[in-house]
Design an enzyme around this catalytic site. Structure first.
Site, mmCIF file in Angstrom:
data_model
loop_
_atom_site.group_PDB
_atom_site.id
_atom_site.type_symbol
_atom_site.label_atom_id
_atom_site.label_comp_id
_atom_site.label_asym_id
_atom_site.label_seq_id
_atom_site.Cartn_x
_atom_site.Cartn_y
_atom_site.Cartn_z
ATOM 1 N N ARG A 235 44.453 66.188 91.437
ATOM 2 C CA ARG A 235 43.004 66.325 91.573
ATOM 3 C C ARG A 235 42.468 65.123 92.348
ATOM 4 O O ARG A 235 42.899 63.986 92.128
ATOM 5 C CB ARG A 235 42.330 66.382 90.196
ATOM 6 N N HIS A 283 43.464 72.369 99.710
ATOM 7 C CA HIS A 283 43.779 72.776 98.331
ATOM 8 C C HIS A 283 44.554 74.099 98.323
ATOM 9 O O HIS A 283 44.136 75.075 97.699
ATOM 10 C CB HIS A 283 42.486 72.903 97.494
HETATM 11 N N1 LIG Z 1 46.723 71.341 94.333
HETATM 12 C C1 LIG Z 1 46.899 72.465 93.662
HETATM 13 O O1 LIG Z 1 46.839 73.554 94.238
HETATM 14 C C2 LIG Z 1 47.212 72.397 92.188
HETATM 15 C C3 LIG Z 1 47.842 73.514 91.598
HETATM 16 C C4 LIG Z 1 48.171 73.447 90.245
HETATM 17 C C5 LIG Z 1 47.863 72.322 89.493
HETATM 18 N N2 LIG Z 1 47.233 71.275 90.091
HETATM 19 C C6 LIG Z 1 46.903 70.079 89.270
HETATM 20 O O2 LIG Z 1 48.110 69.531 88.737
HETATM 21 C C7 LIG Z 1 47.831 69.034 87.430
HETATM 22 C C8 LIG Z 1 49.110 68.888 86.633
HETATM 23 O O3 LIG Z 1 49.602 70.164 86.259
HETATM 24 P P1 LIG Z 1 50.763 70.319 85.145
HETATM 25 O O4 LIG Z 1 50.944 71.760 84.897
HETATM 26 O O5 LIG Z 1 51.960 69.513 85.529
HETATM 27 O O6 LIG Z 1 50.038 69.613 83.899
HETATM 28 P P2 LIG Z 1 50.665 69.103 82.509
HETATM 29 O O7 LIG Z 1 51.910 69.855 82.187
HETATM 30 O O8 LIG Z 1 49.543 69.117 81.526
HETATM 31 O O9 LIG Z 1 51.095 67.589 82.817
HETATM 32 C C9 LIG Z 1 50.166 66.569 82.997
HETATM 33 C C10 LIG Z 1 50.923 65.268 83.215
HETATM 34 O O10 LIG Z 1 49.968 64.231 83.474
HETATM 35 C C11 LIG Z 1 50.249 63.136 82.596
HETATM 36 N N3 LIG Z 1 48.990 62.443 82.248
HETATM 37 C C12 LIG Z 1 47.870 62.949 81.717
HETATM 38 N N4 LIG Z 1 46.971 61.973 81.492
HETATM 39 C C13 LIG Z 1 47.561 60.820 81.871
HETATM 40 C C14 LIG Z 1 47.154 59.458 81.855
HETATM 41 N N5 LIG Z 1 45.957 59.087 81.385
HETATM 42 N N6 LIG Z 1 48.020 58.519 82.322
HETATM 43 C C15 LIG Z 1 49.253 58.888 82.777
HETATM 44 N N7 LIG Z 1 49.704 60.174 82.810
HETATM 45 C C16 LIG Z 1 48.859 61.117 82.367
HETATM 46 C C17 LIG Z 1 50.844 63.754 81.354
HETATM 47 O O11 LIG Z 1 51.540 62.760 80.626
HETATM 48 P P3 LIG Z 1 52.407 63.121 79.314
HETATM 49 O O12 LIG Z 1 53.573 63.928 79.817
HETATM 50 O O13 LIG Z 1 52.821 61.804 78.774
HETATM 51 O O14 LIG Z 1 51.507 63.910 78.405
HETATM 52 C C18 LIG Z 1 51.730 64.838 81.972
HETATM 53 O O15 LIG Z 1 52.964 64.302 82.352
HETATM 54 C C19 LIG Z 1 46.820 70.050 86.867
HETATM 55 O O16 LIG Z 1 46.045 69.476 85.845
HETATM 56 C C20 LIG Z 1 45.996 70.402 88.079
HETATM 57 O O17 LIG Z 1 44.846 69.583 88.115
HETATM 58 C C21 LIG Z 1 46.899 71.299 91.409
#
Ligand SMILES: NC(=O)c1ccc[n+]([C@@H]2O[C@H](COP(=O)([O-])OP(=O)(O)OC[C@H]3O[C@@H](n4cnc5c(N)ncnc54)[C@H](OP(=O)(O)O)[C@@H]3O)[C@@H](O)[C@H]2O)c1
Length: 320
Positions: A235, A283
């Protein structure tokens, strides 16, 4: 728990609605399913809907759904709806399993890294000028230390693939939950500067929360290894865009590849558009392919109907 009532499927892309209809109608019959791509189209359904499956809707719309029990976001990010008070009063919020979106995001990251190691821009420029460049040795992913910030469902897949391609992969996350996708794990805010300082490439795959907003601040960006490549596919709000331009102009960050921005669409006057050190994509790196993501909704719907636990429930306090 009684069986779920009417479902509303909401997507701002009309073609996607047809594709969701083809998948959901036969699987969920005889459930009542409405489809909407605009607030006006959603209007006739609001009074009766119990399940909302979609993205691109406003939090205000939820306030007008008195029977709402469950919202399944089609995408992986939920920061745009999280503040809706309904989730504090019993409405469940789930999101799509990131692993269903990850494969294309992995390809995007690999492509953006290879574009630099293979010097594809320079070669295309030379081709346009009809120039045969003197021999040069192309680089390799195997020479790079690549840091993945965010080792969740998507980041973990990216780290694992890059490691499989021979990169030295390190990771950063909030918790210190172990993963074999990285050689070394850094955890928590105090480790962030040390994490970025050791990387040739840093890939951000973080959710936007009150903890991550602006976390890639000026001081962190100045801690990058000189010549680094920063890729943001999580993001836009997690990094300070002004400080990023300064870090590029100061020669600390050699290139940044951005798929997400603090303001989307990126305003026409934004300096990112024309800066040679910035690659902008609109995006697109993790598209929601209906055929890929709908099975997750169907599995969660079956669990919801049976009163069983749902997958990918958002923890409201940690905001992801
Ligand atoms: N560009 C695009 O088209 C696109 C598409 C899909 C998703 N996204 C973005 O990608 C993000 C991640 O997706 P995901 O499915 O991988 O999410 P997820 O499974 O919820 O993983 C989030 C990761 O971020 C880490 N995190 C959260 N807060 C943190 C903090 N304060 N400090 C350090 N690490 C932190 C978490 O740590 P822990 O493992 O320790 O909990 C986890 O490893 C989504 O939230 C979305 O915004 C973008």
């Amino acid at each position: 728990m009684t069986g779920p009532g009417p479902i509303l499927v909401y997507s701002k892309y009309a073609d996607d609605l047809q594709r969701f209809r083809r998948i959901l109608e036969p699987a969920l019959a005889p459930a009542e399913i409405g489809y909407a791509g605009t607030p006006e189209q959603a209007e006739p359904h609001l009074a009766s809907v119990e399940v909302l499956y979609g993205w691109g809707f406003s939090s205000a719309m939820l306030a007008r759904m008195p029977k709402l029990r469950w919202v399944q976001k089609m995408g992986a990010g939920v920061e745009d709806v999280l503040e809706a008070p309904q989730f504090r009063t019993g409405v469940v919020l789930t999101r799509t399993d990131g692993r269903l979106i990850a494969p294309r995001m992995v390809e995007y990251v690999v492509a953006m890294i290879l574009q630099r190691t293979l010097k594809l821009r320079e070669v295309r420029k030379a081709q346009r000028e009809g120039q045969w460049l003197p021999y040069f040795e192309v680089g390799s992913i195997r020479q790079l230390t690549i840091g993945v910030a965010g080792l969740g469902e998507i980041g973990n897949e990216i780290a694992r693939t890059l490691r499989g391609l021979g990169a030295d992969v390190v990771g950063w996350r909030r918790s210190n939950a172990p993963t074999d996708a990285v050689r070394q794990l850094f955890a928590g805010r105090e480790a962030l500067a040390r994490f970025v300082a050791g990387c040739d490439v840093v890939v951000l795959v973080l959710p936007l929360t009150s903890q991550t907003r602006g976390i890639l601040s000026g001081s962190i960006l100045r801690a990058f290894r000189p010549g680094a490549h920063l890729i943001n596919i999580g993001r836009g709000g997690v990094l300070d865009e002004t400080a990023l331009m300064e870090a590029i102009d100061a020669g600390i960050i050699a290139h940044t590849t951005l798929d997400v921005f603090a303001t989307e669409p990126l305003p026409p006057a934004h300096p990112f558009w024309r800066h040679p050190g910035v690659t902008v994509t609109p995006h697109i790196c993790g598209p929601l392919i209906p055929e890929d993501v709908a099975p997750h909704f169907l599995a969660n719907y079956a669990a919801f109907a049976a009163g069983k636990p749902l997958r990918n429930v958002i923890e409201l306090d940690r905001q992801y």
